[in-house]
Design an enzyme around this catalytic site. Sequence first.
Site, PDB file in Angstrom:
ATOM      1  CG  HIS A   1      -1.990  -6.270   0.036  1.00 44.84           C
ATOM      2  ND1 HIS A   1      -2.928  -6.082   1.004  1.00 44.84           N
ATOM      3  CD2 HIS A   1      -1.935  -5.110  -0.673  1.00 44.84           C
ATOM      4  CE1 HIS A   1      -3.450  -4.869   0.888  1.00 44.84           C
ATOM      5  NE2 HIS A   1      -2.865  -4.263  -0.119  1.00 44.84           N
ATOM      6  CE1 TYR A   2       0.764  -2.275   3.839  1.00 49.94           C
ATOM      7  CE2 TYR A   2      -1.256  -3.143   2.900  1.00 49.94           C
ATOM      8  CZ  TYR A   2      -0.406  -2.089   3.134  1.00 49.94           C
ATOM      9  OH  TYR A   2      -0.723  -0.852   2.676  1.00 49.94           O
TER      10      TYR A   2
END
Length: 144
Positions: free
Chosen positions: A46-47
Amino acid sequence: MDREFITARIPHRPPFLWLDRVLELTESAIRAETTVSAELDVFKGHYPDYPIMPGVLLCEAVFQAGALLIAETLRGKQDLQGVPVLTRILGAKFKREVRPGDLIEITAALKEQVGPAWFLKGGVQVGGKIAVQVEFACALKGGE
């Protein structure tokens, strides 16, 4: 009130338990906290170059706090069995990022109980500022 207190009341367990300790618990509200570990696998995807705690997991922390509030309210009442299960998300607002290492405060408060349905509102704060606000409903399941 630590994780032992929490796990005695709700079925969630690591790696999907998002409450570390309860700071305050009344008949109609709960305040808890957790430190967002930088070691969570979710940050790998996630990023990865700018890790942010997913909003859905922040909401889950609020839902777990609500489940704990309901479970504690019902504790010892023989005629009411089961575990609180999320039945509805009425709205969520995401106002601020939560990053690895942040200490977050999680709240949930009972708005209304109608029959087997519990309507709650809650949120997450980081650094004393609102990160997430959400309204939701739960019902007891699995106690028959």
